[in-house]
Design a protein around this motif. Structure first.
Motif, short mmCIF file in Angstrom:
data_model
loop_
_atom_site.label_atom_id
_atom_site.label_comp_id
_atom_site.label_asym_id
_atom_site.label_seq_id
_atom_site.Cartn_x
_atom_site.Cartn_y
_atom_site.Cartn_z
N ASN A 13 0.85 -1.19 0.00
CA ASN A 13 0.00 0.00 0.00
C ASN A 13 0.89 1.24 0.00
O ASN A 13 1.29 1.74 1.05
CB ASN A 13 -0.92 -0.02 1.22
N GLU A 14 1.18 1.75 -1.20
CA GLU A 14 2.10 2.88 -1.34
C GLU A 14 1.55 4.15 -0.69
O GLU A 14 2.30 4.95 -0.15
CB GLU A 14 2.40 3.15 -2.83
N GLU A 30 4.29 6.95 13.23
CA GLU A 30 4.71 5.94 14.21
C GLU A 30 3.61 4.91 14.45
O GLU A 30 3.88 3.81 14.88
CB GLU A 30 5.11 6.62 15.53
N ASP A 31 2.36 5.29 14.20
CA ASP A 31 1.23 4.38 14.43
C ASP A 31 0.96 3.46 13.24
O ASP A 31 0.08 2.60 13.31
CB ASP A 31 -0.03 5.18 14.75
N THR A 32 1.70 3.62 12.16
CA THR A 32 1.49 2.78 10.98
C THR A 32 1.76 1.32 11.32
O THR A 32 2.80 0.99 11.89
CB THR A 32 2.40 3.24 9.82
N GLN A 59 0.13 -3.44 4.42
CA GLN A 59 -0.24 -4.71 3.77
C GLN A 59 0.97 -5.58 3.48
O GLN A 59 1.10 -6.18 2.42
CB GLN A 59 -1.06 -4.43 2.51
N ILE A 60 1.86 -5.65 4.46
CA ILE A 60 3.03 -6.51 4.36
C ILE A 60 2.65 -7.87 4.96
O ILE A 60 2.10 -7.93 6.05
CB ILE A 60 4.22 -5.89 5.14
N ASN A 61 2.94 -8.95 4.24
CA ASN A 61 2.57 -10.26 4.77
C ASN A 61 3.57 -10.74 5.82
O ASN A 61 4.66 -10.21 5.95
CB ASN A 61 2.35 -11.29 3.64
#
Length: 84
Positions: A20-21, A29-31, A38-40
């Motif tokens: 998700n670019e 910081e909350d990402t 959407q990293i597996n």
């Protein structure tokens, strides 16, 4: 190394795995690695390994399980670096 330098290095490690670019562009910081970027889970292991190599630290399993947001990753890196 200050927080901003650490964040820039972490972003460089994470970027190749981001699906998700838009979320990456608006990274805070909350990402969350999984929900926002959407990293597996398999790629999360790659990120941990790359982080260990970049910062010359060892991330144990307990820390790895906590490393789900940018903030958590920065805290873990900071803690491990202070233990060196």
């Amino acid at each position: 190394m200050n927080q901003e330098e650490t964040l820039q290095k972490l972003k460089a490690i994470v970027q190749p795995f981001v699906k998700n670019e838009e979320a990456f562009k608006n990274l805070t910081e909350d990402t969350d690695f999984i929900n926002d970027l959407q990293i597996n889970s398999a790629n999360l292991v790659d990120i941990v390994l790359d982080t260990e190599e970049e910062f010359d630290i060892e991330i144990d399993n307990i820390s790895m399980e906590k490393m789900v947001t940018i903030k958590a990753a920065l805290e873990i890196i900071k803690t491990k670096l202070s233990q060196k």
